[in-house]
Every structure is written in structure tokens, then in C-alpha cells.
Design a protein around this motif. Structure first.
Motif, PDB file in Angstrom:
ATOM      1  N   ARG A  25       0.812  -1.228   0.000  1.00 26.36           N
ATOM      2  CA  ARG A  25       0.000   0.000   0.000  1.00 26.36           C
ATOM      3  C   ARG A  25       0.840   1.271   0.000  1.00 26.36           C
ATOM      4  N   LYS A 214      -4.625 -12.629   9.734  1.00 25.96           N
ATOM      5  CA  LYS A 214      -3.943 -11.601  10.536  1.00 25.96           C
ATOM      6  C   LYS A 214      -4.745 -10.310  10.498  1.00 25.96           C
ATOM      7  N   GLU A 216      -4.998  -6.116  11.878  1.00 23.89           N
ATOM      8  CA  GLU A 216      -4.293  -4.986  12.488  1.00 23.89           C
ATOM      9  C   GLU A 216      -5.325  -4.040  13.079  1.00 23.89           C
ATOM     10  N   ASP A 229      -6.233  -1.287   8.187  1.00 20.66           N
ATOM     11  CA  ASP A 229      -5.430  -1.976   7.184  1.00 20.66           C
ATOM     12  C   ASP A 229      -6.326  -2.827   6.273  1.00 20.66           C
ATOM     13  N   GLU A 230      -6.021  -4.097   6.130  1.00 15.90           N
ATOM     14  CA  GLU A 230      -6.833  -4.983   5.292  1.00 15.90           C
ATOM     15  C   GLU A 230      -7.394  -6.088   6.176  1.00 15.90           C
TER      16      GLU A 230
HETATM   17 MG   LIG Z   1       0.173  -5.004   5.190  1.00 13.45          MG
END
Ligand SMILES: [Mg+2]
Ligand SMILES: Nc1ncnc2c1ncn2[C@@H]1O[C@H](COP(=O)(O)OP(=O)(O)OP(=O)(O)O)[C@@H](O)[C@H]1O
Length: 299
Positions: A25, A214, A216, A229-230
Motif C-alpha cells: 500500500r 492476521k 491490524e 489496514d486490510e
Molecule cells: Mg500489510
């Protein structure tokens, strides 16, 4: 002839301040409170950015993330903003077209220093850890589990966010408490497990097993926890097709694993610079990402 949009390897927005480029990103400042995040088609594997993009990947990641942000919004606030709009931020129509579907306006939050990893199945580094120690990141598991087997319950295994160019490191839950304080650390753990379990149930109904993922998180000025984030994308998760799943066998996947498997066949030491990708490999990789999007979000 189909009109295939060009891949975006690196964005350029002359009128905004570039705060940095991550592996995937590009981050721009809009003002004190807002960022523009552009998800490019850069591909990273083993923490190295490859020289070839996967065309369309950034749009897949953006659409899949936005879908989950929406589904989870009553469980946890997220960083998406409706104001200012992309039209406000990118007045130039040509530039806006290039960024459409991959640029999002978000709240500028303070990212927490951990990656919140949830594992529902025994695979990857978790499998290695289990074979060596009978545990994953210090969490003991029953004996006799097999490769790719579902865990009795999903487990939370945080890792500390590494600086650019280094690898993330698994840490104990207590170490995450030392980094963020007990209240936040517990909240991150509990909400991560909750989101995973909701998402895994939904994905299963769409033919996908979410083996692990995962998240964030970031805090706003009032200390409110946000998902950032994603979320639950093929970059941040292992997605397996339900119909091909078999205990004891490393499943095929709709994610980066296809590319990792290809890279393992090369004589490459997993440090930068990464190898060029054959056209066939980047095309197939793009198709895997697109397949995950179609299954989860639809056309
Ligand atoms: Mg990342
Ligand atoms: N709302 C937000 N506010 C502040 N930072 C954010 C927000 N959403 C995402 N980020 C940060 O933006 C970056 C996204 O870039 P990208 O995913 O390419 O990075 P990465 O290569 O995975 O990780 P890093 O750059 O941290 O090594 C991450 O550092 C992430 O923590």
C-alpha cells in the motif's frame, strides 16, 4: 477484446503528501485526521516485494476488505470514512479512474505494534512449531494432530510488527500486554477471535475455509479500538477450498500460497531482489485472488 485495466505498481498523486509505501500500500496524508490508502498490485512474498505486479490484485484486496469491514461493523468500528469522498480528494477524473476501487479514505489512527494472528487450522509455521514442541507459540495442543487439521478451538498468537525489511516475530500474549497494556491486549485478542469465528462461519457457507488470518488495529484520539489496514483477504489469510480439504494434506489455496509454492521451486534465497515471474504464474496468481473474491463477495 476485453478491456483489461493496467496493473498499478506504484501510485503517484502529486498534490498529496506521500507518507510512505508499504510492501503493498501507498499512504498519503489528506489532513490531520484522514489518510488516503492506495492498494497497489505489488506482490510481496517472504516479505520481499517482487518486481512484477499481479494485475488487479489491489482491487480484489480492497473489495474483499471493504466487504468484511461492513459485515463486522457492529462488532468493531473500522477505519473507513465516507467523508471526504474520493471525488473531493482526487478531483482529476483520469487519476481518479486509475485509483477507483483501490483507494480508500480512512481515519488516521495510531496503529498498535502487534499483528493479531488467529489460527483455526494447523498449517505453515504453526505446524512446524507443533511438530517441534507440541504447541503453537507456547499454547499447548492435544497430541496427535495432523497437518491441516482443524484446531479444537481457534487460537490467538500475536506477533510484533517488524520494521520494513525485517520479519515479524511471534510473541507471547504477556509480551503483547507489555507492549500495549492489559486492557487493549485483551480486547484485541477477544475481538480478533470473535471476528475470525464469524468470518469463518460465513466463508464456509461460500465454500472457503479460512485456515488462519492476521488483523491490524489502531486507536483514535479517544483510545477507541478500530480495525484497520486490510481484513480477511488472500494476502492476510490462508483460504482453502472446502471441497478439496483433506486432513493430512497441504490443501490447494486461493491465496499467496500458490505463488509461495512456485517460488520454492526456484533457487532463490528469499532476500531482495525477488525473481521475475513468468507471465503464466502471475496470471494464475491473479486468478486465484479473483476466485476468492467471487466466492466471498460475488460478482
Ligand atoms: Mg500489510
Ligand atoms: N487507518 C490507518 N491509520 C494509520 N495507519 C494505517 C491505517 N491503516 C493501515 N495503516 C498502516 O498502513 C500500512 C499499510 O501498508 P502495507 O500493507 O503495504 O504495509 P506492510 O508492508 O504490510 O507493512 P509495513 O509497511 O508496516 O511493513 C501498514 O503499516 C498499516 O499498519
Amino acid at each position: 477484446m476485453m478491456n483489461v485495466p493496467a496493473a498499478l505498481y506504484e501510485s503517484s498523486i502529486p498534490h498529496l503528501q506521500l507518507l510512505g509505501r508499504g510492501k503493498v500500500r501507498d499512504m498519503y496524508a489528506i489532513d490531520d485526521k484522514h489518510l488516503l490508502i492506495v492498494t497497489t498490485d505489488r506482490m510481496s512474498a517472504f516479505d520481499v516485494i517482487l518486481p512484477d505486479p499481479i494485475p488487479g490484485k489491489g482491487r480484489v484486496l480492497t473489495r474483499v476488505s471493504n466487504f468484511w469491514f461492513g459485515m463486522m461493523k457492529d462488532t468493531i468500528p473500522n477505519h473507513l470514512c465516507t467523508e471526504p469522498t474520493l471525488n473531493d480528494v482526487i478531483p482529476d477524473p483520469q487519476l481518479r479512474e486509475q485509483l477507483a476501487g483501490r483507494a480508500i479514505v480512512v481515519k488516521r489512527l495510531k496503529p498498535l505494534p502487534v499483528e493479531a494472528i488467529v489460527r483455526g487450522y494447523l498449517i505453515g509455521s504453526g505446524w512446524k512449531d507443533y511438530q517441534n514442541s507440541g504447541a503453537i507459540c507456547g499454547i499447548s495442543l492435544p497430541a496427535g494432530l495432523q497437518l491441516a487439521q482443524q484446531l479444537p478451538t481457534a487460537i490467538y498468537t500475536p506477533s510484533s510488527k517488524a520494521e520494513m525489511g525485517t520479519h515479524d516475530e511471534n510473541i507471547s500474549f504477556e509480551a503483547s500486554v507489555a507492549l500495549m497494556g492489559r486492557e487493549i491486549a485483551e480486547k484485541v485478542r477477544d475481538v480478533s477471535l470473535e471476528i475470525y469465528s464469524k468470518a469463518a462461519e460465513y466463508a464456509r457457507s461460500r465454500g472457503i475455509i479460512i485456515a488462519d488470518t492476521k488483523f491490524e488495529f489502531g486507536l483514535d484520539d479517544d483510545g477507541v479500538l478500530h480495525l484497520i489496514d486490510e481484513v480477511l483477504t488472500p494476502d492476510s489469510s490462508r483460504f482453502w477450498p472446502v471441497e478439496q480439504y483433506q486432513v493430512g494434506v497441504s490443501p490447494p489455496s486461493f491465496d499467496k500460497q500458490y505463488l509461495r509454492d512456485y517460488l520454492e521451486t526456484l533457487d532463490w534465497n528469499k532476500t531482495a531482489p525477488g525473481p521475475r515471474l513468468p507471465e503464466e504464474v502471475s496470471r494464475k496468481c491473479g486468478e486465484k485472488y479473483r476466485e476468492a473474491e467471487l466466492k466471498l463477495v460475488g460478482d
